[in-house]
Design a protein around this motif. Structure first.
Motif, PDB file in Angstrom:
ATOM      1  N   CYS A  76     -38.391 -10.567  15.098  1.00 58.75           N
ATOM      2  CA  CYS A  76     -37.254 -10.274  14.229  1.00 58.75           C
ATOM      3  C   CYS A  76     -36.934  -8.787  14.218  1.00 58.75           C
ATOM      4  O   CYS A  76     -37.777  -7.962  13.884  1.00 58.75           O
ATOM      5  CB  CYS A  76     -37.539 -10.735  12.795  1.00 58.75           C
ATOM      6  SG  CYS A  76     -36.185 -10.399  11.633  1.00 58.75           S
ATOM      7  N   THR A  95     -32.211  -5.465  11.865  1.00 61.36           N
ATOM      8  CA  THR A  95     -30.813  -5.047  11.952  1.00 61.36           C
ATOM      9  C   THR A  95     -29.942  -6.108  12.614  1.00 61.36           C
ATOM     10  O   THR A  95     -28.733  -5.916  12.747  1.00 61.36           O
ATOM     11  CB  THR A  95     -30.681  -3.726  12.733  1.00 61.36           C
ATOM     12  OG1 THR A  95     -31.015  -3.931  14.108  1.00 61.36           O
ATOM     13  CG2 THR A  95     -31.578  -2.649  12.149  1.00 61.36           C
ATOM     14  N   SER A  96     -30.550  -7.224  13.019  1.00 61.87           N
ATOM     15  CA  SER A  96     -29.815  -8.319  13.659  1.00 61.87           C
ATOM     16  C   SER A  96     -29.623  -9.466  12.672  1.00 61.87           C
ATOM     17  O   SER A  96     -30.593 -10.048  12.189  1.00 61.87           O
ATOM     18  CB  SER A  96     -30.590  -8.817  14.888  1.00 61.87           C
ATOM     19  OG  SER A  96     -30.131 -10.096  15.288  1.00 61.87           O
ATOM     20  N   ALA A  97     -28.376  -9.803  12.389  1.00 62.17           N
ATOM     21  CA  ALA A  97     -28.087 -10.897  11.463  1.00 62.17           C
ATOM     22  C   ALA A  97     -28.663 -12.216  11.972  1.00 62.17           C
ATOM     23  O   ALA A  97     -29.174 -13.029  11.188  1.00 62.17           O
ATOM     24  CB  ALA A  97     -26.577 -11.025  11.256  1.00 62.17           C
ATOM     25  N   GLU A  98     -28.611 -12.427  13.287  1.00 61.26           N
ATOM     26  CA  GLU A  98     -29.137 -13.665  13.858  1.00 61.26           C
ATOM     27  C   GLU A  98     -30.658 -13.737  13.690  1.00 61.26           C
ATOM     28  O   GLU A  98     -31.205 -14.789  13.342  1.00 61.26           O
ATOM     29  CB  GLU A  98     -28.768 -13.757  15.341  1.00 61.26           C
ATOM     30  CG  GLU A  98     -27.285 -13.921  15.616  1.00 61.26           C
ATOM     31  CD  GLU A  98     -26.500 -12.624  15.508  1.00 61.26           C
ATOM     32  OE1 GLU A  98     -27.141 -11.547  15.421  1.00 61.26           O
ATOM     33  OE2 GLU A  98     -25.254 -12.676  15.516  1.00 61.26           O
ATOM     34  N   VAL A 138     -32.492 -12.212  11.420  1.00 62.63           N
ATOM     35  CA  VAL A 138     -32.831 -12.364   9.996  1.00 62.63           C
ATOM     36  C   VAL A 138     -32.623 -13.810   9.556  1.00 62.63           C
ATOM     37  O   VAL A 138     -33.445 -14.375   8.817  1.00 62.63           O
ATOM     38  CB  VAL A 138     -31.999 -11.393   9.143  1.00 62.63           C
ATOM     39  CG1 VAL A 138     -32.162 -11.700   7.657  1.00 62.63           C
ATOM     40  CG2 VAL A 138     -32.417  -9.948   9.421  1.00 62.63           C
ATOM     41  N   ALA A 139     -31.553 -14.435  10.010  1.00 67.82           N
ATOM     42  CA  ALA A 139     -31.309 -15.841   9.677  1.00 67.82           C
ATOM     43  C   ALA A 139     -32.414 -16.727  10.257  1.00 67.82           C
ATOM     44  O   ALA A 139     -32.882 -17.669   9.596  1.00 67.82           O
ATOM     45  CB  ALA A 139     -29.942 -16.273  10.212  1.00 67.82           C
ATOM     46  N   GLU A 194     -29.965   1.943   8.969  1.00 71.34           N
ATOM     47  CA  GLU A 194     -29.854   0.532   9.354  1.00 71.34           C
ATOM     48  C   GLU A 194     -31.183  -0.204   9.196  1.00 71.34           C
ATOM     49  O   GLU A 194     -31.209  -1.347   8.727  1.00 71.34           O
ATOM     50  CB  GLU A 194     -29.363   0.415  10.798  1.00 71.34           C
ATOM     51  CG  GLU A 194     -27.878   0.700  10.980  1.00 71.34           C
ATOM     52  CD  GLU A 194     -26.998  -0.353  10.336  1.00 71.34           C
ATOM     53  OE1 GLU A 194     -27.378  -1.539  10.330  1.00 71.34           O
ATOM     54  OE2 GLU A 194     -25.922   0.013   9.830  1.00 71.34           O
ATOM     55  N   ALA A 222     -30.835  -6.977   3.960  1.00 69.65           N
ATOM     56  CA  ALA A 222     -30.490  -8.204   4.692  1.00 69.65           C
ATOM     57  C   ALA A 222     -31.602  -9.243   4.583  1.00 69.65           C
ATOM     58  O   ALA A 222     -31.339 -10.432   4.339  1.00 69.65           O
ATOM     59  CB  ALA A 222     -30.207  -7.882   6.158  1.00 69.65           C
ATOM     60  N   LYS A 228     -31.843 -10.522   0.932  1.00 69.98           N
ATOM     61  CA  LYS A 228     -30.726 -11.438   0.654  1.00 69.98           C
ATOM     62  C   LYS A 228     -30.970 -12.808   1.288  1.00 69.98           C
ATOM     63  O   LYS A 228     -30.761 -13.852   0.653  1.00 69.98           O
ATOM     64  CB  LYS A 228     -29.434 -10.814   1.192  1.00 69.98           C
ATOM     65  CG  LYS A 228     -28.181 -11.623   0.955  1.00 69.98           C
ATOM     66  CD  LYS A 228     -26.968 -10.878   1.511  1.00 69.98           C
ATOM     67  CE  LYS A 228     -25.706 -11.721   1.369  1.00 69.98           C
ATOM     68  NZ  LYS A 228     -24.517 -11.021   1.939  1.00 69.98           N
ATOM     69  N   ALA A 229     -31.452 -12.798   2.525  1.00 70.88           N
ATOM     70  CA  ALA A 229     -31.666 -14.061   3.235  1.00 70.88           C
ATOM     71  C   ALA A 229     -32.784 -14.894   2.618  1.00 70.88           C
ATOM     72  O   ALA A 229     -32.739 -16.135   2.644  1.00 70.88           O
ATOM     73  CB  ALA A 229     -31.978 -13.773   4.702  1.00 70.88           C
TER      74      ALA A 229
END
Length: 249
Positions: free
Chosen positions: A54, A57-60, A62-63, A102, A110, A113-114
């Motif tokens: 992980c 800084t990558s939304a993918e 983190v999801a 970042e 991020a 939040k996730a």
């Protein structure tokens, strides 16, 4: 029976690695997250945890971390981040400042939040963010790092206010000088001599395991006890800008 799922970011080295190993020993089902998957998998195998590649800084990424952690998380340790560079403001390398913001601030928010839905799922969750005494006051050539750590701290403080009334603890652990694997080496772009000079003459700087002990203690307190901020420094350090070098009298 485990104490539940604990997610540790930046777990491939340093404070993150030590915290993951300690929490696994404490009985948590630990999810170790970091970019360096090869090192991460080795540490996870040693402590019985689960490795998840992980980049915060990558939304993918983190999801994907949130999915891997599952729907019920007891503990989140936000540790991913670091210091990049040490120069006066007039010589600031702005790309490094952006990278610090970042990773330390946006990445921490991020991940938090996730994972909030999973932290809310149980009878009580805990969020521990590893900040720094750099957030306490500015020091020469440290404006970039001091700024991002202060921003990270204020995000944690604001979250505690926003979650008031929910059974979720929000804690800030602020270490001083830690002789941690790679921290100063990364800060100085791999210059070993500069990295070594940071600790020269300092009697017993903190170790990664010292900070992991703090993480374990904060997480292990009764759920109604919240440690807003825990500052931990070696005896040789009075402030971020005042360090005694030489024998302690």
């Amino acid at each position: 029976m485990t104490k539940g799922v604990a997610v540790v970011t930046g777990a491939s080295s340093g404070i993150g690695r030590a915290s993951a190993v300690r929490l696994a020993a404490d009985g948590y089902d630990v999810v170790l997250a970091a970019r360096r998957v090869d090192k991460l998998e080795q540490i996870a195998a040693e402590c019985g945890g689960r490795a998840v590649g992980c980049d915060v800084t990558s939304a993918e990424d983190v999801a994907a971390l949130a999915r891997a952690a599952g729907g019920d998380v007891s503990l989140l340790v936000n540790n991913a981040g670091g210091a990049f560079g040490l120069e006066p403001v007039e010589c600031a390398e702005l790309d490094k400042w952006r990278a610090m913001y970042e990773t330390n601030v946006v990445g921490t928010v991020a991940v938090t939040k996730a994972l909030l839905p999973a932290l809310r799922a149980g009878s009580g969750g805990t969020i521990i963010t590893i900040t720094s005494i750099a957030a306490d006051a500015a020091y020469e050539k440290g404006a970039g790092y001091c700024g991002v750590k202060a921003a990270e701290r204020y995000a944690s403080d604001a979250l505690r206010l926003e979650l008031n009334g929910e059974p979720i603890r929000v804690c800030d652990i602020a270490p001083g000088m830690v002789k941690s694997e790679g921290f100063s080496l990364v800060r100085f772009d791999g210059d070993q001599a500069k990295a070594d000079a940071v600790y020269e003459g300092v009697q017993e700087p903190l170790t990664e395991e010292d900070v992991a002990e703090c993480v374990s203690w904060v997480a292990g307190l009764p759920q109604h006890v919240n440690i807003d901020r825990l500052t931990v420094k070696p005896v040789a350090q009075a402030a971020s800008f005042k360090v005694h070098r030489g024998p302690l009298a």
